[in-house]
Write a protein that holds these residues in place. Structure first.
Motif: not given
Length: 262
Positions: A19-39
């Motif tokens: 479950s660790v890789p899936s959690y990291l993928r979800q975290l990376a996806k959330t951070m990428a979407m947040g940064q895209g929204l910030a841009v």
């Protein structure tokens, strides 16, 4: 006796590791979407400041109207689906649409009076208001470190307003800067209300319902709010046309006697 216990624990440990890789993928996806929204938000802020400073374009409601019109055209298409929603919760979405429209209006209007840096930094005031509303409405509980971050955010807001006042005093004008900062803080508070309602609706109802209803009522409210401004613009344009026509007619009459004398 130890061997069976280790065998029992092995599947749980394996599942946890998987479950660790899936959690990291979800975290990376959330951070990428947040940064895209910030841009995207940064791009909106820069263009709004550019229009206000370089072209003196003061159209905060028109800018918001286009957003709501696109949302309405995209999500508010199946009228039969939303008919039951309108019967049950129309007044709630009416209030939510009003809050969201005025939040967008005030933040775009603030660019007429203050700087881009002040708007972006003071907009962080949404964080403490959001935490307070989430604690009160959504029953969310936070850790002490979150409250420390809120205090730091409030200190930063106070320091930014003070810096703007000092800069305005040096330039001989503080009223416009103070008005701009006040509009940003008001917009942040309204955004916090809208975001809390958005989280509740998306988690408990659906994303399509929130976007569809906000697009529908946002379009209606912004249209009603734009109507007096458009009417005044039409009256002004018509008065200029009539004045120009009367001025040309008067000049033509003044030139006629001269031609007759010749």
């Amino acid at each position: 006796n130890m061997a069976p216990k280790q065998a029992e624990d092995a599947p749980g440990d394996t599942a946890a590791l998987m479950s660790v890789p899936s959690y990291l993928r979800q975290l990376a996806k959330t951070m990428a979407m947040g940064q895209g929204l910030a841009v995207l938000i940064c791009g909106t802020a820069i263009t709004s400041q550019y229009l206000a400073t370089n072209f003196q374009v003061d159209t905060p409601m028109l800018q918001s109207f286009l957003n709501y019109a696109l949302l309405c055209a995209t999500y508010t298409t199946s009228v039969l689906k939303f008919r039951t929603i309108l019967k049950r919760r129309w007044w709630k979405y009416l209030l939510l649409g009003l809050v969201d429209v005025e939040a967008n209006y005030t933040v775009v209007k603030a660019y007429q009076y203050t700087t881009l840096t002040s708007v972006q930094l003071l907009d962080c005031f949404v964080i403490p208001v959001l935490i307070l509303l989430s604690w009160w409405i959504l029953k969310t509980r936070y850790r002490p470190v979150h409250y420390v971050a809120v205090c730091i955010c409030l200190l930063g807001v106070g320091a930014m307003v003070g810096a703007d006042l000092l800069a305005g005093r040096d330039q001989g004008s503080t009223s416009n800067i103070l008005l701009g900062d006040g509009l940003v803080l008001l917009s942040a508070a309204l955004y916090a209300v809208s975001n809390v309602c958005q989280e509740y609706t998306v988690k408990n109802l659906s994303r399509e319902e929130f976007l569809g209803m906000v697009g529908l009522f946002g379009t209606v409210i912004s249209s009603v709010q734009m109507a007096p401004v458009l009417w005044l613009c039409l009256v002004y344009v018509r008065s200029v046309q009539l004045y120009t026509h009367s001025d040309k007619t008067e000049q033509r009459h003044l030139r006629q006697p001269l031609h007759a004398h010749r």
